[in-house]
Design a protein around this motif. Structure first.
Motif, PDB file in Angstrom:
ATOM      1  N   ALA A 132      -3.899  -8.759   5.677  1.00 40.43           N
ATOM      2  CA  ALA A 132      -4.752  -7.697   5.131  1.00 40.43           C
ATOM      3  C   ALA A 132      -5.202  -8.058   3.715  1.00 40.43           C
ATOM      4  CB  ALA A 132      -3.998  -6.371   5.111  1.00 40.43           C
ATOM      5  N   LEU A 133      -6.470  -7.793   3.455  1.00 41.91           N
ATOM      6  CA  LEU A 133      -7.034  -7.943   2.113  1.00 41.91           C
ATOM      7  C   LEU A 133      -7.124  -6.548   1.500  1.00 41.91           C
ATOM      8  CD1 LEU A 133      -8.501  -9.457  -0.211  1.00 41.91           C
ATOM      9  CD2 LEU A 133     -10.634  -9.058   1.067  1.00 41.91           C
ATOM     10  N   ALA A 134      -6.306  -6.281   0.481  1.00 46.70           N
ATOM     11  CA  ALA A 134      -6.307  -4.965  -0.171  1.00 46.70           C
ATOM     12  C   ALA A 134      -7.221  -4.991  -1.387  1.00 46.70           C
ATOM     13  CB  ALA A 134      -4.898  -4.578  -0.597  1.00 46.70           C
ATOM     14  N   GLU A 161      -0.762  -5.556 -12.677  1.00 42.61           N
ATOM     15  CA  GLU A 161       0.478  -5.957 -12.000  1.00 42.61           C
ATOM     16  C   GLU A 161       0.983  -4.857 -11.073  1.00 42.61           C
ATOM     17  OE1 GLU A 161       3.746  -7.862 -14.078  1.00 42.61           O
ATOM     18  OE2 GLU A 161       2.406  -8.313 -15.753  1.00 42.61           O
ATOM     19  N   LEU A 162       0.898  -3.621 -11.546  1.00 40.35           N
ATOM     20  CA  LEU A 162       1.377  -2.512 -10.726  1.00 40.35           C
ATOM     21  C   LEU A 162       0.478  -2.327  -9.503  1.00 40.35           C
ATOM     22  CD1 LEU A 162       3.655  -0.466 -10.652  1.00 40.35           C
ATOM     23  CD2 LEU A 162       2.212   1.125 -11.932  1.00 40.35           C
ATOM     24  N   ARG A 163      -0.821  -2.490  -9.683  1.00 41.16           N
ATOM     25  CA  ARG A 163      -1.749  -2.392  -8.552  1.00 41.16           C
ATOM     26  C   ARG A 163      -1.430  -3.463  -7.504  1.00 41.16           C
ATOM     27  NH1 ARG A 163      -7.537  -1.420 -11.617  1.00 41.16           N
ATOM     28  NH2 ARG A 163      -8.407  -1.789  -9.538  1.00 41.16           N
ATOM     29  N   GLU A 164      -1.143  -4.667  -7.966  1.00 40.28           N
ATOM     30  CA  GLU A 164      -0.803  -5.745  -7.035  1.00 40.28           C
ATOM     31  C   GLU A 164       0.499  -5.440  -6.287  1.00 40.28           C
ATOM     32  OE1 GLU A 164      -0.755  -9.219  -9.488  1.00 40.28           O
ATOM     33  OE2 GLU A 164      -2.913  -9.563  -9.267  1.00 40.28           O
ATOM     34  N   TYR A 203       1.885  -2.045   0.655  1.00 39.75           N
ATOM     35  CA  TYR A 203       1.100  -1.557   1.792  1.00 39.75           C
ATOM     36  C   TYR A 203       0.793  -2.666   2.807  1.00 39.75           C
ATOM     37  CZ  TYR A 203       0.298   3.221   0.276  1.00 39.75           C
ATOM     38  OH  TYR A 203       0.471   4.544  -0.040  1.00 39.75           O
ATOM     39  N   GLY A 204       1.323  -3.857   2.580  1.00 41.00           N
ATOM     40  CA  GLY A 204       1.174  -4.910   3.565  1.00 41.00           C
ATOM     41  C   GLY A 204       0.091  -5.916   3.266  1.00 41.00           C
ATOM     42  N   ALA A 205      -0.425  -5.914   2.037  1.00 42.77           N
ATOM     43  CA  ALA A 205      -1.504  -6.842   1.696  1.00 42.77           C
ATOM     44  C   ALA A 205      -0.977  -8.267   1.571  1.00 42.77           C
ATOM     45  CB  ALA A 205      -2.160  -6.426   0.386  1.00 42.77           C
TER      46      ALA A 205
END
Length: 404
Positions: A124-126, A197-200, A206-208
Protein backbone atom coordinates in the motif's frame (compact mmCIF):
# COMPACT_ATOMS: atom_id res chain seq x y z
CA UNK A 1 -13.39 10.81 38.38
CA UNK A 2 -14.34 11.92 34.86
CA UNK A 3 -12.46 14.31 32.60
CA UNK A 4 -12.78 15.65 29.04
CA UNK A 5 -9.29 16.09 27.58
CA UNK A 6 -8.21 18.99 25.41
CA UNK A 7 -8.83 18.57 21.63
CA UNK A 8 -5.24 17.56 20.80
CA UNK A 9 -5.25 15.11 23.74
CA UNK A 10 -8.53 13.61 22.51
CA UNK A 11 -7.02 13.16 19.05
CA UNK A 12 -4.01 11.38 20.53
CA UNK A 13 -6.31 9.27 22.71
CA UNK A 14 -8.25 8.09 19.67
CA UNK A 15 -5.03 7.04 17.93
CA UNK A 16 -3.80 5.28 21.07
CA UNK A 17 -7.04 3.32 21.28
CA UNK A 18 -7.10 2.43 17.57
CA UNK A 19 -3.53 1.12 17.53
CA UNK A 20 -2.27 3.84 15.18
CA UNK A 21 0.27 4.83 17.85
CA UNK A 22 1.53 1.26 18.32
CA UNK A 23 3.52 0.33 20.41
CA UNK A 24 2.14 2.99 22.78
CA UNK A 25 -0.70 1.83 25.02
CA UNK A 26 -1.17 5.03 27.00
CA UNK A 27 0.02 8.53 27.76
CA UNK A 28 3.73 9.03 28.34
CA UNK A 29 5.35 9.88 31.66
CA UNK A 30 8.45 11.84 32.64
CA UNK A 31 11.12 9.25 31.73
CA UNK A 32 9.65 8.45 28.31
CA UNK A 33 9.19 12.13 27.52
CA UNK A 34 12.80 12.89 28.44
CA UNK A 35 13.99 10.09 26.17
CA UNK A 36 11.76 11.25 23.30
CA UNK A 37 13.15 14.78 23.53
CA UNK A 38 16.75 13.66 23.87
CA UNK A 39 17.00 10.72 21.47
CA UNK A 40 13.71 10.15 19.67
CA UNK A 41 13.07 6.93 21.57
CA UNK A 42 11.09 5.75 24.56
CA UNK A 43 12.95 5.09 27.80
CA UNK A 44 13.40 1.42 26.81
CA UNK A 45 15.02 2.40 23.51
CA UNK A 46 11.99 1.82 21.26
CA UNK A 47 11.97 4.44 18.48
CA UNK A 48 9.23 7.03 18.98
CA UNK A 49 9.23 10.56 17.53
CA UNK A 50 6.82 12.77 19.49
CA UNK A 51 5.34 13.44 22.94
CA UNK A 52 1.88 11.97 23.59
CA UNK A 53 0.72 13.50 26.85
CA UNK A 54 -2.27 14.23 29.05
CA UNK A 55 -2.55 16.95 31.69
CA UNK A 56 -5.11 16.73 34.49
CA UNK A 57 -5.88 19.80 36.64
CA UNK A 58 -6.72 17.71 39.72
CA UNK A 59 -4.50 15.53 41.88
CA UNK A 60 -4.60 11.79 41.25
CA UNK A 61 -2.55 8.92 42.62
CA UNK A 62 -1.07 5.76 41.06
CA UNK A 63 -3.79 3.19 40.65
CA UNK A 64 -6.60 5.73 40.33
CA UNK A 65 -8.91 5.32 37.36
CA UNK A 66 -10.04 8.33 35.31
CA UNK A 67 -12.88 8.04 32.80
CA UNK A 68 -12.02 10.10 29.73
CA UNK A 69 -15.03 11.64 27.99
CA UNK A 70 -15.58 12.97 24.48
CA UNK A 71 -16.86 16.55 23.97
CA UNK A 72 -20.46 15.32 24.22
CA UNK A 73 -19.83 13.67 27.59
CA UNK A 74 -19.75 10.07 26.34
CA UNK A 75 -17.11 7.79 27.93
CA UNK A 76 -14.28 6.97 25.54
CA UNK A 77 -11.70 5.24 27.71
CA UNK A 78 -10.44 4.54 31.21
CA UNK A 79 -6.99 5.77 32.17
CA UNK A 80 -5.24 3.86 34.95
CA UNK A 81 -2.84 6.34 36.52
CA UNK A 82 0.77 5.26 36.91
CA UNK A 83 2.23 8.67 37.83
CA UNK A 84 1.47 12.39 37.97
CA UNK A 85 3.96 15.25 37.87
CA UNK A 86 3.51 18.54 39.79
CA UNK A 87 2.45 20.33 36.58
CA UNK A 88 -0.44 17.88 36.09
CA UNK A 89 1.30 15.65 33.52
CA UNK A 90 -0.44 12.31 34.05
CA UNK A 91 0.73 9.01 32.58
CA UNK A 92 -0.77 5.56 32.34
CA UNK A 93 -2.35 2.99 30.01
CA UNK A 94 -5.79 3.54 28.50
CA UNK A 95 -8.55 1.04 27.80
CA UNK A 96 -11.34 1.71 25.30
CA UNK A 97 -14.95 1.88 26.48
CA UNK A 98 -16.47 2.33 23.04
CA UNK A 99 -15.80 3.51 19.50
CA UNK A 100 -15.40 7.29 19.10
CA UNK A 101 -18.58 8.93 17.86
CA UNK A 102 -17.63 12.61 18.09
CA UNK A 103 -16.53 14.68 15.12
CA UNK A 104 -17.44 14.52 11.43
CA UNK A 105 -16.89 11.63 8.99
CA UNK A 106 -17.07 8.95 11.68
CA UNK A 107 -17.76 6.33 8.99
CA UNK A 108 -14.30 6.98 7.52
CA UNK A 109 -12.47 6.43 10.82
CA UNK A 110 -11.16 2.88 10.82
CA UNK A 111 -8.56 1.08 12.88
CA UNK A 112 -5.23 -0.05 11.44
CA UNK A 113 -6.32 -3.66 12.00
CA UNK A 114 -9.44 -3.14 9.87
CA UNK A 115 -7.45 -1.51 7.08
CA UNK A 116 -4.77 -4.20 7.11
CA UNK A 117 -7.48 -6.85 6.84
CA UNK A 118 -8.88 -5.11 3.77
CA UNK A 119 -5.42 -4.85 2.24
CA UNK A 120 -4.95 -8.60 2.70
CA UNK A 121 -1.18 -8.37 2.53
CA UNK A 122 -1.12 -6.25 -0.65
CA UNK A 123 1.46 -3.43 -0.70
CA UNK A 124 0.00 0.00 0.00
CA UNK A 125 1.10 3.53 -0.83
CA UNK A 126 -0.11 5.84 1.97
CA UNK A 127 -0.54 9.55 1.30
CA UNK A 128 -0.99 11.69 4.41
CA UNK A 129 -2.84 14.95 3.73
CA UNK A 130 -3.32 18.23 5.57
CA UNK A 131 -4.70 19.95 2.47
CA UNK A 132 -5.67 19.29 -1.18
CA UNK A 133 -3.35 17.28 -3.40
CA UNK A 134 -1.98 19.47 -6.19
CA UNK A 135 -0.67 16.72 -8.44
CA UNK A 136 -2.06 13.20 -8.54
CA UNK A 137 0.29 11.95 -11.26
CA UNK A 138 3.15 11.26 -8.83
CA UNK A 139 0.83 9.22 -6.64
CA UNK A 140 -0.51 7.22 -9.59
CA UNK A 141 2.98 6.61 -11.03
CA UNK A 142 4.45 5.56 -7.68
CA UNK A 143 1.56 3.20 -6.94
CA UNK A 144 1.91 1.64 -10.39
CA UNK A 145 5.64 1.17 -9.89
CA UNK A 146 5.06 -0.52 -6.53
CA UNK A 147 1.94 -2.37 -7.73
CA UNK A 148 0.36 -0.92 -4.59
CA UNK A 149 -3.09 0.07 -3.38
CA UNK A 150 -3.39 3.82 -2.86
CA UNK A 151 -4.42 4.74 0.68
CA UNK A 152 -5.34 8.38 1.33
CA UNK A 153 -5.02 9.36 4.99
CA UNK A 154 -6.58 12.82 5.44
CA UNK A 155 -5.36 14.18 8.79
CA UNK A 156 -8.72 15.41 9.96
CA UNK A 157 -7.76 17.27 13.13
CA UNK A 158 -9.32 20.58 14.11
CA UNK A 159 -11.10 23.24 12.14
CA UNK A 160 -9.57 22.40 8.72
CA UNK A 161 -10.31 18.68 9.18
CA UNK A 162 -13.61 18.37 7.27
CA UNK A 163 -12.19 20.26 4.28
CA UNK A 164 -9.18 17.92 4.19
CA UNK A 165 -11.46 14.86 4.21
CA UNK A 166 -13.56 16.32 1.40
CA UNK A 167 -10.37 16.96 -0.59
CA UNK A 168 -9.42 13.30 -0.13
CA UNK A 169 -12.82 12.11 -1.32
CA UNK A 170 -12.55 14.34 -4.41
CA UNK A 171 -9.06 12.98 -5.12
CA UNK A 172 -10.32 9.40 -4.74
CA UNK A 173 -12.71 9.97 -7.66
CA UNK A 174 -9.71 10.73 -9.90
CA UNK A 175 -7.52 7.87 -8.67
CA UNK A 176 -7.56 4.16 -9.58
CA UNK A 177 -10.45 1.97 -8.48
CA UNK A 178 -9.78 0.46 -5.06
CA UNK A 179 -8.26 3.60 -3.56
CA UNK A 180 -8.93 3.65 0.19
CA UNK A 181 -9.76 6.77 2.26
CA UNK A 182 -9.28 6.64 6.04
CA UNK A 183 -9.82 9.70 8.23
CA UNK A 184 -7.06 10.02 10.84
CA UNK A 185 -7.38 12.71 13.57
CA UNK A 186 -3.64 13.32 13.92
CA UNK A 187 -2.92 16.67 15.59
CA UNK A 188 0.00 18.51 13.94
CA UNK A 189 3.26 18.86 15.83
CA UNK A 190 5.06 22.20 15.96
CA UNK A 191 8.34 20.94 14.47
CA UNK A 192 7.93 19.88 10.81
CA UNK A 193 10.52 17.10 11.05
CA UNK A 194 8.81 15.52 14.06
CA UNK A 195 5.40 15.93 12.45
CA UNK A 196 6.65 14.11 9.33
CA UNK A 197 8.15 11.28 11.41
CA UNK A 198 4.87 10.82 13.24
CA UNK A 199 2.93 10.80 9.95
CA UNK A 200 5.25 8.10 8.62
CA UNK A 201 4.79 6.07 11.80
CA UNK A 202 0.99 6.27 11.54
CA UNK A 203 1.10 5.36 7.84
CA UNK A 204 3.17 2.27 8.68
CA UNK A 205 0.70 1.32 11.42
CA UNK A 206 -2.06 1.34 8.78
CA UNK A 207 -0.09 -1.10 6.64
CA UNK A 208 1.76 1.24 4.30
CA UNK A 209 4.85 -0.08 2.54
CA UNK A 210 5.58 3.41 1.17
CA UNK A 211 4.59 6.87 2.41
CA UNK A 212 4.14 10.17 0.59
CA UNK A 213 3.47 13.36 2.56
CA UNK A 214 1.03 15.62 0.76
CA UNK A 215 2.01 19.29 0.44
CA UNK A 216 1.23 21.58 3.35
CA UNK A 217 -1.75 23.82 2.57
CA UNK A 218 -1.11 27.46 1.78
CA UNK A 219 -3.48 29.59 3.83
CA UNK A 220 -4.27 32.99 2.36
CA UNK A 221 -6.71 34.86 4.60
CA UNK A 222 -9.46 36.79 2.91
CA UNK A 223 -9.72 40.57 3.15
CA UNK A 224 -10.70 41.83 6.63
CA UNK A 225 -14.19 42.93 5.57
CA UNK A 226 -14.97 39.32 4.65
CA UNK A 227 -13.44 37.70 7.73
CA UNK A 228 -15.30 36.98 10.92
CA UNK A 229 -14.69 39.45 13.73
CA UNK A 230 -15.46 39.57 17.45
CA UNK A 231 -15.42 43.00 19.08
CA UNK A 232 -15.08 42.20 22.78
CA UNK A 233 -15.71 45.03 25.25
CA UNK A 234 -14.46 44.64 28.82
CA UNK A 235 -14.69 47.04 31.75
CA UNK A 236 -16.23 47.68 35.13
CA UNK A 237 -19.96 47.88 35.70
CA UNK A 238 -21.01 51.41 34.80
CA UNK A 239 -17.98 52.03 32.59
CA UNK A 240 -20.18 52.58 29.54
CA UNK A 241 -19.21 49.42 27.66
CA UNK A 242 -22.76 48.18 27.07
CA UNK A 243 -23.90 51.59 25.87
CA UNK A 244 -20.96 51.86 23.47
CA UNK A 245 -21.56 48.29 22.29
CA UNK A 246 -25.22 49.05 21.55
CA UNK A 247 -24.22 52.21 19.73
CA UNK A 248 -21.71 50.27 17.66
CA UNK A 249 -24.35 47.67 16.85
CA UNK A 250 -26.75 50.35 15.66
CA UNK A 251 -24.07 52.08 13.59
CA UNK A 252 -23.12 48.81 11.88
CA UNK A 253 -26.76 47.93 11.21
CA UNK A 254 -27.23 51.34 9.61
CA UNK A 255 -24.23 50.73 7.37
CA UNK A 256 -25.63 47.34 6.40
CA UNK A 257 -22.31 45.92 5.24
CA UNK A 258 -21.88 43.25 7.95
CA UNK A 259 -24.07 40.64 9.62
CA UNK A 260 -24.09 41.63 13.30
CA UNK A 261 -24.66 39.49 16.42
CA UNK A 262 -24.95 41.38 19.73
CA UNK A 263 -24.20 39.62 23.04
CA UNK A 264 -24.70 41.93 26.02
CA UNK A 265 -23.57 40.61 29.41
CA UNK A 266 -26.87 41.24 31.21
CA UNK A 267 -29.00 39.74 28.42
CA UNK A 268 -26.80 36.65 28.24
CA UNK A 269 -27.13 36.26 32.00
CA UNK A 270 -30.91 36.08 31.64
CA UNK A 271 -30.86 33.52 28.83
CA UNK A 272 -27.69 31.61 27.93
CA UNK A 273 -26.28 31.68 31.48
CA UNK A 274 -29.45 31.73 33.55
CA UNK A 275 -28.85 30.09 36.92
CA UNK A 276 -25.15 30.83 37.14
CA UNK A 277 -23.87 32.64 40.21
CA UNK A 278 -21.22 35.36 40.38
CA UNK A 279 -18.55 33.04 41.75
CA UNK A 280 -15.27 33.02 39.85
CA UNK A 281 -15.95 29.63 38.27
CA UNK A 282 -19.44 30.67 37.13
CA UNK A 283 -18.16 34.00 35.82
CA UNK A 284 -15.54 32.16 33.80
CA UNK A 285 -18.20 29.77 32.48
CA UNK A 286 -20.42 32.71 31.51
CA UNK A 287 -17.59 34.33 29.54
CA UNK A 288 -16.71 31.03 27.86
CA UNK A 289 -20.33 30.64 26.76
CA UNK A 290 -20.33 34.16 25.34
CA UNK A 291 -17.02 33.43 23.61
CA UNK A 292 -18.30 30.17 22.13
CA UNK A 293 -21.41 31.80 20.64
CA UNK A 294 -19.37 34.75 19.34
CA UNK A 295 -16.80 32.43 17.76
CA UNK A 296 -19.55 30.42 16.05
CA UNK A 297 -20.99 33.63 14.59
CA UNK A 298 -17.53 34.74 13.46
CA UNK A 299 -16.71 31.29 12.06
CA UNK A 300 -19.16 31.97 9.23
CA UNK A 301 -17.96 35.50 8.53
CA UNK A 302 -20.23 37.34 10.94
CA UNK A 303 -19.34 40.23 13.25
CA UNK A 304 -20.14 39.61 16.92
CA UNK A 305 -20.20 42.31 19.59
CA UNK A 306 -19.79 41.22 23.23
CA UNK A 307 -20.05 43.45 26.30
CA UNK A 308 -19.50 41.48 29.52
CA UNK A 309 -17.42 42.69 32.46
CA UNK A 310 -14.96 39.81 31.83
CA UNK A 311 -12.73 40.64 34.81
CA UNK A 312 -10.16 37.84 34.44
CA UNK A 313 -7.29 37.99 31.96
CA UNK A 314 -6.97 34.23 31.52
CA UNK A 315 -10.61 33.86 30.51
CA UNK A 316 -10.39 36.74 28.05
CA UNK A 317 -7.36 35.00 26.54
CA UNK A 318 -9.41 31.80 26.20
CA UNK A 319 -12.07 33.67 24.25
CA UNK A 320 -9.44 35.21 21.98
CA UNK A 321 -8.09 31.71 21.33
CA UNK A 322 -11.61 30.37 20.59
CA UNK A 323 -12.16 33.10 18.03
CA UNK A 324 -8.77 32.94 16.35
CA UNK A 325 -8.91 29.13 16.20
CA UNK A 326 -11.86 29.35 13.79
CA UNK A 327 -9.97 31.74 11.52
CA UNK A 328 -11.66 34.92 12.73
CA UNK A 329 -10.23 38.16 14.14
CA UNK A 330 -10.53 39.39 17.73
CA UNK A 331 -10.58 43.04 18.82
CA UNK A 332 -10.36 43.68 22.57
CA UNK A 333 -11.74 47.05 23.67
CA UNK A 334 -11.00 48.06 27.25
CA UNK A 335 -13.49 50.64 28.48
CA UNK A 336 -11.14 51.96 31.14
CA UNK A 337 -13.45 54.35 32.97
CA UNK A 338 -12.09 54.62 36.56
CA UNK A 339 -13.87 52.95 39.47
CA UNK A 340 -14.68 56.32 41.07
CA UNK A 341 -16.56 57.47 37.96
CA UNK A 342 -18.34 54.12 37.57
CA UNK A 343 -19.40 54.27 41.20
CA UNK A 344 -20.57 57.87 40.84
CA UNK A 345 -22.89 56.85 38.01
CA UNK A 346 -24.18 53.66 39.69
CA UNK A 347 -27.53 53.71 37.85
CA UNK A 348 -28.53 50.31 39.24
CA UNK A 349 -27.35 50.97 42.78
CA UNK A 350 -25.04 47.96 42.59
CA UNK A 351 -21.95 49.63 44.01
CA UNK A 352 -23.90 50.91 47.01
CA UNK A 353 -25.18 47.40 47.70
CA UNK A 354 -21.67 45.98 47.29
CA UNK A 355 -20.24 48.55 49.71
CA UNK A 356 -22.96 47.57 52.17
CA UNK A 357 -21.99 43.91 51.84
CA UNK A 358 -25.26 42.96 50.16
CA UNK A 359 -23.56 41.75 46.94
CA UNK A 360 -20.61 39.42 47.53
CA UNK A 361 -17.77 39.08 45.01
CA UNK A 362 -18.61 42.33 43.22
CA UNK A 363 -16.01 43.32 40.63
CA UNK A 364 -14.04 46.38 41.66
CA UNK A 365 -15.16 46.23 45.29
CA UNK A 366 -14.82 42.74 46.76
CA UNK A 367 -13.51 40.95 43.67
CA UNK A 368 -10.62 42.04 41.44
CA UNK A 369 -10.74 43.39 37.90
CA UNK A 370 -7.60 42.43 36.01
CA UNK A 371 -6.94 45.28 33.61
CA UNK A 372 -5.94 43.98 30.18
CA UNK A 373 -2.43 44.63 28.91
CA UNK A 374 -3.34 43.32 25.45
CA UNK A 375 -6.25 45.64 24.61
CA UNK A 376 -6.43 46.73 20.97
CA UNK A 377 -8.28 49.91 21.95
CA UNK A 378 -8.62 51.73 25.30
CA UNK A 379 -11.47 54.18 25.95
CA UNK A 380 -12.17 56.26 29.07
CA UNK A 381 -15.72 57.64 28.99
CA UNK A 382 -15.24 60.00 31.94
CA UNK A 383 -15.06 63.05 29.68
CA UNK A 384 -16.24 61.50 26.42
CA UNK A 385 -19.71 61.30 24.93
CA UNK A 386 -21.06 57.93 23.89
CA UNK A 387 -21.26 59.10 20.27
CA UNK A 388 -17.57 59.98 20.36
CA UNK A 389 -16.70 56.60 21.87
CA UNK A 390 -18.73 54.76 19.24
CA UNK A 391 -17.04 56.79 16.51
CA UNK A 392 -13.63 55.83 17.92
CA UNK A 393 -14.46 52.12 17.80
CA UNK A 394 -16.02 52.41 14.36
CA UNK A 395 -12.93 54.28 13.17
CA UNK A 396 -10.76 51.40 14.39
CA UNK A 397 -12.92 48.92 12.46
CA UNK A 398 -12.63 51.05 9.32
CA UNK A 399 -8.87 51.56 9.61
CA UNK A 400 -8.44 47.80 10.14
CA UNK A 401 -10.46 47.08 7.02
CA UNK A 402 -13.22 45.19 8.85
CA UNK A 403 -15.86 47.71 7.84
CA UNK A 404 -16.20 49.55 4.53
Amino acid sequence: MEWTPEPHELADLELLLSGAFDPLTGFLGHDDLHAVHESGTLADGTPWPAPVTLHLPVDVSPGDEVTLLDPEGLPLAVLTVTAQEPDGLTSGPVKALGAPEHGPFARLRRTPAQVKEELGGRPALAVTMRGPLDDLSEIVDTAKELDAVIMLLPLSYGEPGPAVVRAALRAKDQLPVGTIVVSVPLAPRAEPEIDLELREHVATAYGATEHLAGPEPVSIPGPPHRRGLVVFFTGLSGSGKSTIARGLRDALLELGTRTVTYLDGDVVRQLLSKGLTFSKSDRDLNIRRIGFVAAEAARHGGLAICAPIAPYAATRAEVREMVESVGADFLLVHVATPLEECERRDRKGLYAKARAGLIPEFTGISDPYEEPDDADLVIDTTHMTIDAAVSQVLGTLRSGGWVR
